[in-house]
Motif scaffolding. Sequence first.
Motif, PDB file in Angstrom:
ATOM      1  N   VAL A   1      28.508  -3.577  -9.987  1.00  0.00           N
ATOM      2  CA  VAL A   1      29.880  -4.165  -9.863  1.00  0.00           C
ATOM      3  C   VAL A   1      30.001  -4.921  -8.661  1.00  0.00           C
ATOM      4  O   VAL A   1      30.644  -6.360  -8.535  1.00  0.00           O
ATOM      5  CB  VAL A   1      30.969  -3.316  -9.891  1.00  0.00           C
ATOM      6  CG1 VAL A   1      32.319  -4.084  -9.667  1.00  0.00           C
ATOM      7  CG2 VAL A   1      30.981  -2.612 -11.199  1.00  0.00           C
TER       8      VAL A   1
ATOM      9  N   ARG B   1      28.529   1.056  -8.593  1.00  0.00           N
ATOM     10  CA  ARG B   1      29.333   0.291  -7.567  1.00  0.00           C
ATOM     11  C   ARG B   1      28.274  -0.942  -7.218  1.00  0.00           C
ATOM     12  O   ARG B   1      28.753  -1.950  -6.861  1.00  0.00           O
ATOM     13  CB  ARG B   1      29.235   1.278  -6.401  1.00  0.00           C
ATOM     14  CG  ARG B   1      30.486   2.120  -6.280  1.00  0.00           C
ATOM     15  CD  ARG B   1      30.612   3.087  -5.421  1.00  0.00           C
ATOM     16  NE  ARG B   1      30.595   2.155  -4.090  1.00  0.00           N
ATOM     17  CZ  ARG B   1      30.095   2.734  -2.667  1.00  0.00           C
ATOM     18  NH1 ARG B   1      30.102   4.010  -2.499  1.00  0.00           N
ATOM     19  NH2 ARG B   1      30.442   1.962  -1.703  1.00  0.00           N
TER      20      ARG B   1
ATOM     21  N   HIS C   1      35.582  -0.687 -11.915  1.00  0.00           N
ATOM     22  CA  HIS C   1      35.983  -0.280 -10.669  1.00  0.00           C
ATOM     23  C   HIS C   1      36.819   1.175 -11.049  1.00  0.00           C
ATOM     24  O   HIS C   1      36.462   2.197 -10.179  1.00  0.00           O
ATOM     25  CB  HIS C   1      36.578  -1.343  -9.697  1.00  0.00           C
ATOM     26  CG  HIS C   1      37.235  -0.714  -8.756  1.00  0.00           C
ATOM     27  ND1 HIS C   1      36.368  -0.235  -7.524  1.00  0.00           N
ATOM     28  CD2 HIS C   1      38.392  -0.366  -7.918  1.00  0.00           C
ATOM     29  CE1 HIS C   1      36.707  -0.129  -6.383  1.00  0.00           C
ATOM     30  NE2 HIS C   1      37.971  -0.006  -6.822  1.00  0.00           N
TER      31      HIS C   1
ATOM     32  N   ALA D   1      29.643  -0.299 -16.314  1.00  0.00           N
ATOM     33  CA  ALA D   1      29.614  -1.156 -15.084  1.00  0.00           C
ATOM     34  C   ALA D   1      28.421  -1.995 -14.944  1.00  0.00           C
ATOM     35  O   ALA D   1      28.407  -3.340 -14.868  1.00  0.00           O
ATOM     36  CB  ALA D   1      29.688  -0.323 -13.904  1.00  0.00           C
TER      37      ALA D   1
ATOM     38  N   GLU E   1      35.786   4.972  -9.537  1.00  0.00           N
ATOM     39  CA  GLU E   1      36.766   5.596  -8.772  1.00  0.00           C
ATOM     40  C   GLU E   1      37.127   6.982  -9.098  1.00  0.00           C
ATOM     41  O   GLU E   1      37.091   7.909  -8.658  1.00  0.00           O
ATOM     42  CB  GLU E   1      37.814   4.996  -8.399  1.00  0.00           C
ATOM     43  CG  GLU E   1      37.546   3.678  -7.448  1.00  0.00           C
ATOM     44  CD  GLU E   1      36.894   4.157  -6.052  1.00  0.00           C
ATOM     45  OE1 GLU E   1      38.022   4.675  -5.620  1.00  0.00           O
ATOM     46  OE2 GLU E   1      35.968   3.713  -5.691  1.00  0.00           O
TER      47      GLU E   1
END
Length: 386
Positions: free
Chosen positions: A258, A255, A289, A332, A293
């Motif tokens: 990204v 995260r 993403h 990512a 998730e």
Amino acid sequence: MTTLIESEEHQALRKAVSALGKRYGRDYITQVIAEGRYPTELWQEAAKLGYLGVNLPEEYGGGGGGIAELSIVLEELGASGAPLLMLVVSPAICGTVIARFGTEDQKRTWLPGLADGTKLMAFGITEPDAGSNSHRITTTARRDGDDWLLTGRKVFISGVDHADAVLIVGRTEDARTGKLKPCLFIVPRDAEGFSRSPIDMELSAAEKQWELVLDDVRLPADALVGDEDAGLLQLFAGLNPERVMTAAFAIGMGRYAVGKALEYARERTVWKTPIGAHQAIAHPLAQAHVDLELARLMMQKAALLYDAGDDIGAGEAANMAKYAAGEACVRAVDQAVHTLGGNGLTREFGLASLIIGARVARIAPVSREMILNYISHQTLGLPKSY
């Protein structure tokens, strides 16, 4: 995110931990690494706010939550660029094992300190010739009167230099069968015959890696955690949270990467529009993403099952979560670096160091191949090749 997936309390915890993490951020961790020290300030403030022991029982100074809450803490710190690796080890593995299986004296000795940050415990399972295969561990414990004598070697043990003790996985002889069975021992850092040496790593991290040597380390009878005949149950009680927390570590890192890429893609203009307007940039970031998730959903499932006491169900889900999160994190980080081009390899943007860090989530604490073996055998019922 809805309360169907995550409660309002969990959402509030995310928000609060995120605020703490952002006050420190990646620059803080980078400085700590450069100075060769431990992120003491962040660790102590997280402890003061009750985040370190959020999964430990209230009667021993913890927050009374579970791995679900602790994984939120680690993920949000990671998403801010300031993860604390020892959250995986000290409260998640060691704290959980002691809370579930320790004697009353062990709980009162260790849990309050693990919760308030005044004590730290490392975890020693990996060996040079066995990896994390508990069936090949050669560190052995033998009785000597009322004491135990522990002998063996461990490698890639995190944070030993700051730990007050190490929860060591050894093996004892079963009096009935003569076979060796795994057992867990609390070994004080200053125990006679217990030595450590640093492993020279290319990976830059605040938490160093160590090789441990145990040469007839004498331990009192109460150094044994739990029942001598329930070693595997107790061991996996720590390994399932380890996998959930490794997933949290990876998701947080992904995260963060990204997020940095999105900031850049919104502002960087080469032709007439920001590069984020181009599908060749936008779609891979969107996919990253999505992957993160999805990995988080499996991590939440694993944490829920574990906290509900379903060790078997949690084992399957925790392995899947760790696998999915590791793969998502690597993709990512790679896409984030690629989005920035040459800037992605500069110190200014701070993404290049994550390339190595992201690989850790694929390798540790168990490789993705061994997870696929687990799923093949335990879930799909396929025969073993070993």
